[in-house]
Design a protein around this motif. Structure first.
Motif, PDB file in Angstrom:
ATOM      1  N   LEU A  59      48.760  66.021  16.390  1.00  0.00           N
ATOM      2  CA  LEU A  59      48.853  65.237  17.354  1.00  0.00           C
ATOM      3  C   LEU A  59      47.473  65.118  18.736  1.00  0.00           C
ATOM      4  O   LEU A  59      46.960  64.491  19.022  1.00  0.00           O
ATOM      5  N   GLN A  60      46.961  66.459  18.385  1.00  0.00           N
ATOM      6  CA  GLN A  60      45.649  66.683  19.865  1.00  0.00           C
ATOM      7  C   GLN A  60      44.406  66.624  18.649  1.00  0.00           C
ATOM      8  O   GLN A  60      43.455  66.322  19.351  1.00  0.00           O
ATOM      9  N   PHE A  61      44.491  66.737  17.469  1.00  0.00           N
ATOM     10  CA  PHE A  61      42.841  66.989  17.157  1.00  0.00           C
ATOM     11  C   PHE A  61      42.957  66.503  15.486  1.00  0.00           C
ATOM     12  O   PHE A  61      42.311  66.724  15.346  1.00  0.00           O
ATOM     13  N   GLY A  62      43.391  65.635  15.112  1.00  0.00           N
ATOM     14  CA  GLY A  62      43.793  64.801  13.971  1.00  0.00           C
ATOM     15  C   GLY A  62      42.446  64.618  13.917  1.00  0.00           C
ATOM     16  O   GLY A  62      42.646  63.317  15.119  1.00  0.00           O
ATOM     17  N   ASN A  63      41.930  64.510  12.973  1.00  0.00           N
ATOM     18  CA  ASN A  63      40.753  63.503  12.828  1.00  0.00           C
ATOM     19  C   ASN A  63      40.595  63.052  11.149  1.00  0.00           C
ATOM     20  O   ASN A  63      39.822  62.868  10.745  1.00  0.00           O
ATOM     21  N   ALA A  64      41.357  63.031  10.921  1.00  0.00           N
ATOM     22  CA  ALA A  64      41.792  62.583   8.976  1.00  0.00           C
ATOM     23  C   ALA A  64      40.721  61.170   9.548  1.00  0.00           C
ATOM     24  O   ALA A  64      40.100  61.257   7.591  1.00  0.00           O
ATOM     25  N   ASN A  65      41.126  59.946  10.434  1.00  0.00           N
ATOM     26  CA  ASN A  65      40.471  58.842  10.458  1.00  0.00           C
ATOM     27  C   ASN A  65      38.943  59.245  10.526  1.00  0.00           C
ATOM     28  O   ASN A  65      38.393  58.419  10.049  1.00  0.00           O
ATOM     29  N   VAL A  66      37.986  60.179  11.184  1.00  0.00           N
ATOM     30  CA  VAL A  66      36.895  60.383  10.695  1.00  0.00           C
ATOM     31  C   VAL A  66      36.403  60.415   9.489  1.00  0.00           C
ATOM     32  O   VAL A  66      35.382  60.396   9.065  1.00  0.00           O
ATOM     33  N   PHE A  67      37.311  61.116   9.125  1.00  0.00           N
ATOM     34  CA  PHE A  67      36.441  61.637   7.277  1.00  0.00           C
ATOM     35  C   PHE A  67      36.847  60.353   6.379  1.00  0.00           C
ATOM     36  O   PHE A  67      36.410  60.629   4.837  1.00  0.00           O
ATOM     37  N   LEU A  68      38.093  59.862   7.035  1.00  0.00           N
ATOM     38  CA  LEU A  68      37.967  58.796   6.133  1.00  0.00           C
ATOM     39  C   LEU A  68      37.060  56.742   7.173  1.00  0.00           C
ATOM     40  O   LEU A  68      37.206  56.318   6.684  1.00  0.00           O
ATOM     41  N   ALA A  89      29.839  69.100   2.060  1.00  0.00           N
ATOM     42  CA  ALA A  89      30.992  68.735   2.915  1.00  0.00           C
ATOM     43  C   ALA A  89      30.459  68.497   4.120  1.00  0.00           C
ATOM     44  O   ALA A  89      31.635  67.319   5.103  1.00  0.00           O
ATOM     45  N   ARG A  90      29.858  68.385   4.790  1.00  0.00           N
ATOM     46  CA  ARG A  90      28.982  68.111   6.402  1.00  0.00           C
ATOM     47  C   ARG A  90      28.940  66.538   5.965  1.00  0.00           C
ATOM     48  O   ARG A  90      29.058  66.023   6.996  1.00  0.00           O
ATOM     49  N   LYS A  91      27.982  66.399   5.096  1.00  0.00           N
ATOM     50  CA  LYS A  91      27.392  64.510   4.244  1.00  0.00           C
ATOM     51  C   LYS A  91      29.105  64.015   4.307  1.00  0.00           C
ATOM     52  O   LYS A  91      28.515  62.973   4.667  1.00  0.00           O
ATOM     53  N   ALA A  92      29.545  65.120   3.902  1.00  0.00           N
ATOM     54  CA  ALA A  92      31.120  63.448   3.569  1.00  0.00           C
ATOM     55  C   ALA A  92      31.260  63.890   4.760  1.00  0.00           C
ATOM     56  O   ALA A  92      32.173  62.456   4.303  1.00  0.00           O
ATOM     57  N   VAL A  93      32.052  64.534   5.931  1.00  0.00           N
ATOM     58  CA  VAL A  93      32.266  64.039   6.417  1.00  0.00           C
ATOM     59  C   VAL A  93      31.515  63.151   8.275  1.00  0.00           C
ATOM     60  O   VAL A  93      32.112  62.214   8.443  1.00  0.00           O
ATOM     61  N   ASP A  94      29.819  63.568   7.376  1.00  0.00           N
ATOM     62  CA  ASP A  94      29.034  62.312   8.837  1.00  0.00           C
ATOM     63  C   ASP A  94      29.045  60.830   8.351  1.00  0.00           C
ATOM     64  O   ASP A  94      28.663  59.986   8.326  1.00  0.00           O
ATOM     65  N   LEU A  95      29.922  60.703   6.499  1.00  0.00           N
ATOM     66  CA  LEU A  95      29.194  59.707   5.890  1.00  0.00           C
ATOM     67  C   LEU A  95      31.208  58.876   6.567  1.00  0.00           C
ATOM     68  O   LEU A  95      31.335  57.783   5.304  1.00  0.00           O
ATOM     69  N   GLY A  96      31.965  59.488   6.208  1.00  0.00           N
ATOM     70  CA  GLY A  96      33.308  59.419   6.040  1.00  0.00           C
ATOM     71  C   GLY A  96      33.880  58.484   4.955  1.00  0.00           C
ATOM     72  O   GLY A  96      34.176  57.653   4.828  1.00  0.00           O
ATOM     73  N   PRO A 127      35.930  60.908   1.325  1.00  0.00           N
ATOM     74  CA  PRO A 127      35.541  61.795   0.532  1.00  0.00           C
ATOM     75  C   PRO A 127      35.049  62.366  -0.045  1.00  0.00           C
ATOM     76  O   PRO A 127      34.282  61.362  -0.832  1.00  0.00           O
ATOM     77  N   ILE A 128      35.194  64.178  -0.641  1.00  0.00           N
ATOM     78  CA  ILE A 128      34.024  64.532  -1.559  1.00  0.00           C
ATOM     79  C   ILE A 128      34.272  64.231  -2.847  1.00  0.00           C
ATOM     80  O   ILE A 128      33.460  63.621  -3.332  1.00  0.00           O
ATOM     81  N   ILE A 129      35.408  63.575  -3.043  1.00  0.00           N
ATOM     82  CA  ILE A 129      35.660  63.046  -4.473  1.00  0.00           C
ATOM     83  C   ILE A 129      35.764  62.314  -5.063  1.00  0.00           C
ATOM     84  O   ILE A 129      35.002  61.749  -6.369  1.00  0.00           O
ATOM     85  N   GLU A 130      34.608  61.540  -3.801  1.00  0.00           N
ATOM     86  CA  GLU A 130      33.907  60.035  -3.561  1.00  0.00           C
ATOM     87  C   GLU A 130      32.415  60.125  -2.982  1.00  0.00           C
ATOM     88  O   GLU A 130      31.527  59.065  -4.906  1.00  0.00           O
ATOM     89  N   MET A 131      31.990  60.950  -2.878  1.00  0.00           N
ATOM     90  CA  MET A 131      30.597  60.642  -2.638  1.00  0.00           C
ATOM     91  C   MET A 131      29.964  61.958  -3.780  1.00  0.00           C
ATOM     92  O   MET A 131      29.087  61.904  -4.110  1.00  0.00           O
TER      93      MET A 131
END
Length: 246
Positions: A36-45, A204-211, A213-217
């Motif tokens: 609830l306080q630091f969730g950022n799965a939406n950023v990864f996606l 890992a950094r590129k995957a997050v920046d582009l939003g 998943p690593i298994i896709e990118m």
């Protein structure tokens, strides 16, 4: 590293990344970001919070299938996501009955429910742990991380005796020969460290920046392969456990 594991596991189970799951039957998967306080799965996606979870938390009384369904967002890899609220909420702002309602509704609709939890112990986590088929804890091999994992295992197993726990060692290459530190960590955790995710900060950094998943990118990178192997191993473990129960 738990969010990285959660989003890539969801993608793999849904059939993404041309993995084993892509060739087999595609499963229905939903990812719940309950940090609830630091969730950022939406950023990864690369998703924007639609306010769905906040609406559920602020609701009065019971919730129904319509409310839950309207709160979910579809990712291009074929799984649904319930994003954590954009605003920071008190950890105790969630009612336990709401969590139970969400889980009961989603269990009727999905093959797999993946929950990204905060790394704290709060009352409303209880129904999640009680219904969990498997708990995955992401660690590194440092002494503080291993000890924290052990404490979490003990606390959660008070709610669910016999809860299967898998430990994932993040940002470390699987050693050819186990060091004394690794052997001691296995003794503390009372389990073998079978899952390792290599340190690949560039991917890992590129995957997050582009939003993405690593298994896709970067499905063929060492980290992408390790995440797909983790997904296939976890599902195989679950299937074997079901067969033993039968």
């Amino acid at each position: 590293g738990s969010t990285t594991v959660a989003v890539n596991l969801a993608g793999a189970l849904a059939g993404g990344g041309q993995s084993f799951f892509h060739k087999a039957h595609k499963s229905s998967v939903v990812l719940l970001d309950f940090d609830l306080q630091f969730g950022n799965a939406n950023v990864f996606l690369d998703l924007e919070d639609n306010g769905g979870l906040l609406q559920i938390i602020e609701s009065v009384g019971r919730i129904d299938d319509r409310i839950v369904a309207s709160s979910l967002q579809r990712h291009s890899l074929g799984f649904d996501v319930l994003c954590a609220p954009t605003q920071v909420l008190p950890l105790q702002s969630v009612r336990m009955d709401l969590i139970e309602d969400i889980l009961n509704i989603l269990k009727a609709r999905y093959d797999y429910i993946i929950v990204d939890l905060p790394r704290v112990v709060v009352d409303w986590v209880e129904p999640i742990i009680k219904q969990a088929a498997q708990l995955v804890i992401v660690v590194d091999s440092s002494v503080p991380s291993i000890r924290q994992a052990r404490r979490l295992m003990d606390v959660y197993r008070e709610e669910h005796v016999g809860l299967p726990v898998e430990i994932v060692v993040n940002r470390e290459q699987r050693p050819f020969i186990k060091s004394e530190i690794i052997r001691e960590a296995e003794n503390v955790l009372e389990t073998r460290l079978n899952h390792w995710l290599p340190d690949n900060p560039k991917v890992a950094r590129k995957a997050v920046d582009l939003g993405q998943p690593i298994i896709e990118m970067k499905t063929r990178s060492n980290l992408g392969k390790a995440l797909k192997l983790l997904a296939s191993t976890l599902i195989a473990t679950k299937q074997n456990a079901k067969q033993k129960e039968i």
